[in-house]
Design a protein around this motif. Structure first.
Motif, PDB file in Angstrom:
ATOM      1  N   MET A  38       0.843  -1.180   0.000  1.00 31.34           N
ATOM      2  CA  MET A  38       0.000   0.000   0.000  1.00 31.34           C
ATOM      3  C   MET A  38       0.887   1.241   0.000  1.00 31.34           C
ATOM      4  N   ARG A  39       0.516   2.186  -0.789  1.00 34.61           N
ATOM      5  CA  ARG A  39       1.261   3.440  -0.870  1.00 34.61           C
ATOM      6  C   ARG A  39       0.646   4.458   0.089  1.00 34.61           C
ATOM      7  N   PRO A  40       1.488   5.270   0.725  1.00 29.69           N
ATOM      8  CA  PRO A  40       0.950   6.283   1.644  1.00 29.69           C
ATOM      9  C   PRO A  40       0.119   7.327   0.898  1.00 29.69           C
ATOM     10  N   THR A  41      -0.981   7.699   1.500  1.00 27.62           N
ATOM     11  CA  THR A  41      -1.820   8.763   0.958  1.00 27.62           C
ATOM     12  C   THR A  41      -1.300  10.097   1.489  1.00 27.62           C
ATOM     13  N   PRO A  42      -1.722  11.200   0.888  1.00 28.11           N
ATOM     14  CA  PRO A  42      -1.315  12.510   1.432  1.00 28.11           C
ATOM     15  C   PRO A  42      -1.739  12.686   2.899  1.00 28.11           C
ATOM     16  N   GLU A  43      -2.900  12.134   3.277  1.00 26.76           N
ATOM     17  CA  GLU A  43      -3.346  12.240   4.667  1.00 26.76           C
ATOM     18  C   GLU A  43      -2.399  11.474   5.591  1.00 26.76           C
ATOM     19  N   PHE A  44      -1.974  10.284   5.153  1.00 22.11           N
ATOM     20  CA  PHE A  44      -1.038   9.503   5.950  1.00 22.11           C
ATOM     21  C   PHE A  44       0.270  10.277   6.089  1.00 22.11           C
ATOM     22  N   GLU A  45       0.765  10.818   4.997  1.00 26.57           N
ATOM     23  CA  GLU A  45       2.023  11.564   5.028  1.00 26.57           C
ATOM     24  C   GLU A  45       1.932  12.765   5.963  1.00 26.57           C
ATOM     25  N   ASP A  46       0.808  13.472   5.934  1.00 25.69           N
ATOM     26  CA  ASP A  46       0.623  14.612   6.840  1.00 25.69           C
ATOM     27  C   ASP A  46       0.648  14.157   8.299  1.00 25.69           C
ATOM     28  N   LEU A  47      -0.037  13.053   8.577  1.00 29.07           N
ATOM     29  CA  LEU A  47      -0.055  12.519   9.934  1.00 29.07           C
ATOM     30  C   LEU A  47       1.354  12.110  10.356  1.00 29.07           C
ATOM     31  N   PHE A  48       2.085  11.478   9.451  1.00 29.88           N
ATOM     32  CA  PHE A  48       3.453  11.046   9.744  1.00 29.88           C
ATOM     33  C   PHE A  48       4.317  12.258  10.109  1.00 29.88           C
ATOM     34  N   VAL A  49       4.272  13.291   9.292  1.00 36.58           N
ATOM     35  CA  VAL A  49       5.087  14.489   9.535  1.00 36.58           C
ATOM     36  C   VAL A  49       4.734  15.120  10.879  1.00 36.58           C
ATOM     37  N   GLU A  50       3.458  15.138  11.194  1.00 31.86           N
ATOM     38  CA  GLU A  50       3.017  15.760  12.442  1.00 31.86           C
ATOM     39  C   GLU A  50       3.342  14.899  13.668  1.00 31.86           C
ATOM     40  N   GLU A  51       3.115  13.607  13.587  1.00 35.72           N
ATOM     41  CA  GLU A  51       3.196  12.740  14.761  1.00 35.72           C
ATOM     42  C   GLU A  51       4.554  12.079  14.987  1.00 35.72           C
ATOM     43  N   TYR A  52       5.300  11.810  13.932  1.00 35.06           N
ATOM     44  CA  TYR A  52       6.530  11.029  14.068  1.00 35.06           C
ATOM     45  C   TYR A  52       7.469  11.570  15.151  1.00 35.06           C
ATOM     46  N   PRO A  53       7.820  12.870  15.130  1.00 34.63           N
ATOM     47  CA  PRO A  53       8.750  13.355  16.166  1.00 34.63           C
ATOM     48  C   PRO A  53       8.212  13.178  17.587  1.00 34.63           C
ATOM     49  N   ARG A  54       6.929  13.385  17.760  1.00 34.49           N
ATOM     50  CA  ARG A  54       6.341  13.241  19.093  1.00 34.49           C
ATOM     51  C   ARG A  54       6.328  11.788  19.558  1.00 34.49           C
ATOM     52  N   VAL A  55       6.018  10.880  18.627  1.00 37.34           N
ATOM     53  CA  VAL A  55       5.986   9.468  18.986  1.00 37.34           C
ATOM     54  C   VAL A  55       7.402   8.991  19.310  1.00 37.34           C
ATOM     55  N   VAL A  56       8.387   9.428  18.525  1.00 43.91           N
ATOM     56  CA  VAL A  56       9.782   9.061  18.823  1.00 43.91           C
ATOM     57  C   VAL A  56      10.152   9.534  20.224  1.00 43.91           C
ATOM     58  N   ARG A  57       9.784  10.745  20.565  1.00 46.63           N
ATOM     59  CA  ARG A  57      10.109  11.284  21.883  1.00 46.63           C
ATOM     60  C   ARG A  57       9.462  10.445  22.985  1.00 46.63           C
ATOM     61  N   THR A  58       8.198  10.105  22.814  1.00 42.62           N
ATOM     62  CA  THR A  58       7.503   9.288  23.804  1.00 42.62           C
ATOM     63  C   THR A  58       8.178   7.927  23.957  1.00 42.62           C
ATOM     64  N   VAL A  59       8.462   7.289  22.835  1.00 41.44           N
ATOM     65  CA  VAL A  59       9.080   5.968  22.852  1.00 41.44           C
ATOM     66  C   VAL A  59      10.481   6.046  23.452  1.00 41.44           C
TER      67      VAL A  59
END
Length: 165
Positions: A1-22
């Motif tokens: 499955m290829r990422p949709t623009p919505e997925f990419e937006d969520l990734f850009v927004e959430e990835y740094p925060r999730v990394v910090r939490t983890v």
């Protein structure tokens, strides 16, 4: 499955925060990034369903936290081993005389085919042992190895012998 623009937006927004939490759970930046990437891969796999959730970011964070807890527990169990029983970190993998073209072809194989190629050619394991390791029948190993050899032959434009075993 290829990422949709919505997925990419969520990734850009959430990835740094999730990394910090983890990171605060696993206490290691590299592991935190790996765990977070695994969580986003899971999100991508389930995106068709999760995209309609009110907070898909919460879903990926929950998955990342579960993975982080598993990782932290594994690290704790490893740390509990006496020092002499702990595996040493391998800083540099042994070099195998494999061309970049062969490595690229190997990477393109489906995982199950790649595993049998590695076990057969790099570890010189017999079919019965491979079947035991992979928890499948020897005929399944032979079938995967045959498919893998044909895929590699097509990719590398070489002839393949049909003998396996």
């Amino acid at each position: 499955m290829r990422p949709t623009p919505e997925f990419e937006d969520l990734f850009v927004e959430e990835y740094p925060r999730v990394v910090r939490t983890v990171f605060f759970v696993v206490q290691d930046q590299g592991r935190a990034e790996e765990v977070t990437q695994d969580a986003f891969v899971a999100l991508l796999r389930h995106w068709a369903r999760v995209r309609d959730y009110d907070r898909p970011g919460a879903w990926v964070r929950r998955v990342a936290i579960r993975l982080a807890v598993k990782t932290a527990r594994r690290e704790q169990r490893l740390a509990a081993l006496p020092r002499r029983l702990r595996p040493e970190r391998v800083e540099e993998l042994p070099v195998f005389p494999v061309s970049p073209e062969t490595m690229a072809a190997l990477r393109s194989l489906p995982v199950k085919e790649r595993v049998v190629v590695v076990l057969h050619y790099f570890e010189d394991r017999p079919v019965d042992e491979m079947a035991e390791l992979l928890e499948c029948t020897p005929s399944a190993v032979k079938m995967r190895l045959s498919r893998a050899r044909h895929h590699l032959a097509d990719l590398l434009a070489e002839e393949v012998s049909s003998h396996v075993g």
